[in-house]
Design a protein around this motif. Structure first.
Motif, PDB file in Angstrom:
ATOM      1  N   LEU A  33      -3.712   1.461   3.820  1.00  0.00           N
ATOM      2  CA  LEU A  33      -2.460   1.551   4.564  1.00  0.00           C
ATOM      3  C   LEU A  33      -2.741   1.842   6.033  1.00  0.00           C
ATOM      4  N   GLY A  34      -3.682   2.732   6.304  1.00  0.00           N
ATOM      5  CA  GLY A  34      -4.061   3.022   7.676  1.00  0.00           C
ATOM      6  C   GLY A  34      -4.625   1.800   8.380  1.00  0.00           C
ATOM      7  N   MET A  35      -5.450   1.039   7.671  1.00  0.00           N
ATOM      8  CA  MET A  35      -6.013  -0.183   8.259  1.00  0.00           C
ATOM      9  C   MET A  35      -4.901  -1.182   8.589  1.00  0.00           C
ATOM     10  N   ALA A  36      -3.970  -1.364   7.666  1.00  0.00           N
ATOM     11  CA  ALA A  36      -2.879  -2.317   7.886  1.00  0.00           C
ATOM     12  C   ALA A  36      -1.986  -1.870   9.044  1.00  0.00           C
ATOM     13  N   GLN A  37      -1.668  -0.584   9.092  1.00  0.00           N
ATOM     14  CA  GLN A  37      -0.827  -0.072  10.181  1.00  0.00           C
ATOM     15  C   GLN A  37      -1.539  -0.205  11.518  1.00  0.00           C
ATOM     16  N   GLU A  38      -2.828  -0.011  11.511  1.00  0.00           N
ATOM     17  CA  GLU A  38      -3.601  -0.161  12.743  1.00  0.00           C
ATOM     18  C   GLU A  38      -3.546  -1.615  13.217  1.00  0.00           C
ATOM     19  N   ARG A  39      -3.674  -2.551  12.303  1.00  0.00           N
ATOM     20  CA  ARG A  39      -3.608  -3.969  12.664  1.00  0.00           C
ATOM     21  C   ARG A  39      -2.214  -4.381  13.112  1.00  0.00           C
ATOM     22  N   LEU A  40      -1.207  -3.688  12.619  1.00  0.00           N
ATOM     23  CA  LEU A  40       0.161  -3.978  13.040  1.00  0.00           C
ATOM     24  C   LEU A  40       0.499  -3.347  14.386  1.00  0.00           C
ATOM     25  N   TYR A  77       0.833  -1.206   0.000  1.00  0.00           N
ATOM     26  CA  TYR A  77       0.000   0.000   0.000  1.00  0.00           C
ATOM     27  C   TYR A  77       0.865   1.252   0.000  1.00  0.00           C
ATOM     28  N   GLU A  78       1.972   1.186   0.728  1.00  0.00           N
ATOM     29  CA  GLU A  78       2.893   2.324   0.738  1.00  0.00           C
ATOM     30  C   GLU A  78       3.502   2.546  -0.646  1.00  0.00           C
ATOM     31  N   GLU A  79       3.843   1.452  -1.313  1.00  0.00           N
ATOM     32  CA  GLU A  79       4.350   1.558  -2.685  1.00  0.00           C
ATOM     33  C   GLU A  79       3.298   2.201  -3.592  1.00  0.00           C
ATOM     34  N   ALA A  80       2.043   1.808  -3.407  1.00  0.00           N
ATOM     35  CA  ALA A  80       0.967   2.383  -4.217  1.00  0.00           C
ATOM     36  C   ALA A  80       0.874   3.888  -4.018  1.00  0.00           C
ATOM     37  N   THR A  81       1.069   4.344  -2.776  1.00  0.00           N
ATOM     38  CA  THR A  81       1.002   5.783  -2.523  1.00  0.00           C
ATOM     39  C   THR A  81       2.196   6.520  -3.114  1.00  0.00           C
ATOM     40  N   ARG A  82       3.299   5.820  -3.296  1.00  0.00           N
ATOM     41  CA  ARG A  82       4.459   6.458  -3.931  1.00  0.00           C
ATOM     42  C   ARG A  82       4.254   6.608  -5.427  1.00  0.00           C
ATOM     43  N   TRP A  83       3.570   5.640  -6.038  1.00  0.00           N
ATOM     44  CA  TRP A  83       3.310   5.731  -7.473  1.00  0.00           C
ATOM     45  C   TRP A  83       2.229   6.755  -7.776  1.00  0.00           C
ATOM     46  N   LYS A 127       0.649   0.005  14.968  1.00  0.00           N
ATOM     47  CA  LYS A 127       1.431   1.228  14.745  1.00  0.00           C
ATOM     48  C   LYS A 127       0.478   2.405  14.618  1.00  0.00           C
ATOM     49  N   PRO A 128       0.016   2.958  15.741  1.00  0.00           N
ATOM     50  CA  PRO A 128      -1.004   4.004  15.670  1.00  0.00           C
ATOM     51  C   PRO A 128      -0.527   5.292  15.007  1.00  0.00           C
ATOM     52  N   ARG A 129       0.708   5.670  15.204  1.00  0.00           N
ATOM     53  CA  ARG A 129       1.184   6.935  14.594  1.00  0.00           C
ATOM     54  C   ARG A 129       1.202   6.845  13.069  1.00  0.00           C
ATOM     55  N   GLU A 130       1.635   5.711  12.543  1.00  0.00           N
ATOM     56  CA  GLU A 130       1.649   5.528  11.096  1.00  0.00           C
ATOM     57  C   GLU A 130       0.227   5.472  10.551  1.00  0.00           C
ATOM     58  N   ALA A 131      -0.672   4.832  11.318  1.00  0.00           N
ATOM     59  CA  ALA A 131      -2.076   4.766  10.906  1.00  0.00           C
ATOM     60  C   ALA A 131      -2.694   6.165  10.908  1.00  0.00           C
ATOM     61  N   ILE A 132      -2.353   6.962  11.902  1.00  0.00           N
ATOM     62  CA  ILE A 132      -2.856   8.339  11.966  1.00  0.00           C
ATOM     63  C   ILE A 132      -2.394   9.119  10.737  1.00  0.00           C
ATOM     64  N   ASP A 133      -1.133   8.968  10.373  1.00  0.00           N
ATOM     65  CA  ASP A 133      -0.618   9.661   9.186  1.00  0.00           C
ATOM     66  C   ASP A 133      -1.368   9.237   7.925  1.00  0.00           C
ATOM     67  N   ALA A 134      -1.577   7.935   7.780  1.00  0.00           N
ATOM     68  CA  ALA A 134      -2.258   7.430   6.583  1.00  0.00           C
ATOM     69  C   ALA A 134      -3.707   7.906   6.537  1.00  0.00           C
ATOM     70  N   TYR A 135      -4.405   7.829   7.667  1.00  0.00           N
ATOM     71  CA  TYR A 135      -5.799   8.289   7.697  1.00  0.00           C
ATOM     72  C   TYR A 135      -5.894   9.789   7.457  1.00  0.00           C
ATOM     73  N   LEU A 175      -8.018  11.634   4.495  1.00  0.00           N
ATOM     74  CA  LEU A 175      -8.997  12.708   4.677  1.00  0.00           C
ATOM     75  C   LEU A 175      -8.599  13.968   3.929  1.00  0.00           C
ATOM     76  N   GLY A 176      -7.306  14.181   3.740  1.00  0.00           N
ATOM     77  CA  GLY A 176      -6.859  15.321   2.951  1.00  0.00           C
ATOM     78  C   GLY A 176      -7.239  15.189   1.481  1.00  0.00           C
ATOM     79  N   ILE A 177      -7.365  13.959   1.023  1.00  0.00           N
ATOM     80  CA  ILE A 177      -7.719  13.710  -0.379  1.00  0.00           C
ATOM     81  C   ILE A 177      -9.221  13.551  -0.542  1.00  0.00           C
ATOM     82  N   GLU A 178      -9.848  12.787   0.327  1.00  0.00           N
ATOM     83  CA  GLU A 178     -11.268  12.450   0.228  1.00  0.00           C
ATOM     84  C   GLU A 178     -12.015  12.923   1.470  1.00  0.00           C
ATOM     85  N   ALA A 179     -12.039  14.200   1.715  1.00  0.00           N
ATOM     86  CA  ALA A 179     -12.690  14.723   2.925  1.00  0.00           C
ATOM     87  C   ALA A 179     -14.184  14.427   2.939  1.00  0.00           C
ATOM     88  N   LEU A 180     -14.788  14.283   1.785  1.00  0.00           N
ATOM     89  CA  LEU A 180     -16.227  14.024   1.699  1.00  0.00           C
ATOM     90  C   LEU A 180     -16.510  12.648   1.089  1.00  0.00           C
TER      91      LEU A 180
END
Length: 163
Positions: A102-109, A85-91, A111-119, A123-128
Motif C-alpha cells: 500500500l505504501g509503494m502504491a501510494q508513493e507511486r500515486l 491493498y487497503e481492503e486487505a489491511t481491513r480484513w 500521495k506521500p502522507r498516505e505512503a508515510i502512514d502505510a510504511y 514498521l509497527g508490525i515488522e520492525a525487524l
C-alpha cells in the motif's frame, strides 16, 4: 405521418384523462394511494447509498485482496492496487505485506502522507522484517519531502532539479 403519431399519443392519454378529470378538487385520490406492500415511505437516496462493509478478521480474504492488488500493480493501475491493498489491511490489520505494498502504491500515486502512514504501520508490525531497512529509508525520504523532518536529521542533501 405526424397525424399517426399524434393519434397514437392521444390514444395513450385517453385512459388516464377521465381519472384526472374526476379529481378537479385538487386531491389526487387514487394516485395518492400506495399499495400495502410498500409499507413506510423510504427516502429514495437511502436505497442507493452504499452499504458499509463489515470487516472481521479474515486472512484468506486479505490474501485474496493482496493478489488482486498485485495484478493491478503489474498492469500499472496503482489506484486500483492501492484500493485492494487497503481492503486487505481491513480484513487483516496485522498484514505487514499489505501495508508495505500500500505504501509503494501510494508513493507511486504521489500521495506521500498516505505512503508515510502505510510504511509506519508496516514498521509497527515488522520492525525487524526483511524489508524494514529499505522501508525506513523510504519513510525518512518521504518525511523530508513532506516537511515532517528537518533536512539536517535526514542524512541526505536536498537535490536540485533543473526544469
Amino acid at each position: 405521418m405526424v397525424a399517426v403519431r399524434l393519434a397514437a399519443a392521444v390514444a395513450l392519454l385517453l385512459p388516464v384523462s377521465p381519472a384526472l378529470a374526476q379529481e378537479e378538487d385538487g386531491s389526487w385520490g387514487a394516485f395518492a394511494e400506495r399499495p400495502a406492500e410498500y409499507g413506510e415511505l423510504v427516502d429514495e437516496d437511502e436505497q442507493f447509498a452504499p452499504r458499509r462493509q463489515e470487516y472481521a478478521f479474515n486472512p484468506v480474504q486479505a490474501r485474496n485482496e493482496l493478489k488482486v492488488g498485485n495484478y493491478y500493480a503489474k498492469k500499472g493501475s496503482h489506484r486500483a492496487a492501492a484500493g485492494r491493498y487497503e481492503e486487505a489491511t481491513r480484513w487483516d490489520s496485522n498484514f505487514a505485506e499489505a501495508y508495505w505494498r500500500l505504501g509503494m502504491a501510494q508513493e507511486r500515486l504521489g500521495k506521500p502522507r498516505e505512503a508515510i502512514d502505510a510504511y509506519s504501520r508496516y514498521l509497527g508490525i515488522e520492525a525487524l522484517g526483511k524489508r524494514a531497512r529499505s522501508v525506513r529509508k523510504r519513510l525518512e525520504r518521504l518525511q523530508v519531502s513532506a516537511g515532517q523532518l528537518p533536512l539536517a536529521t535526514s542524512g541526505t542533501e536536498p537535490q536540485i532539479r533543473n526544469r
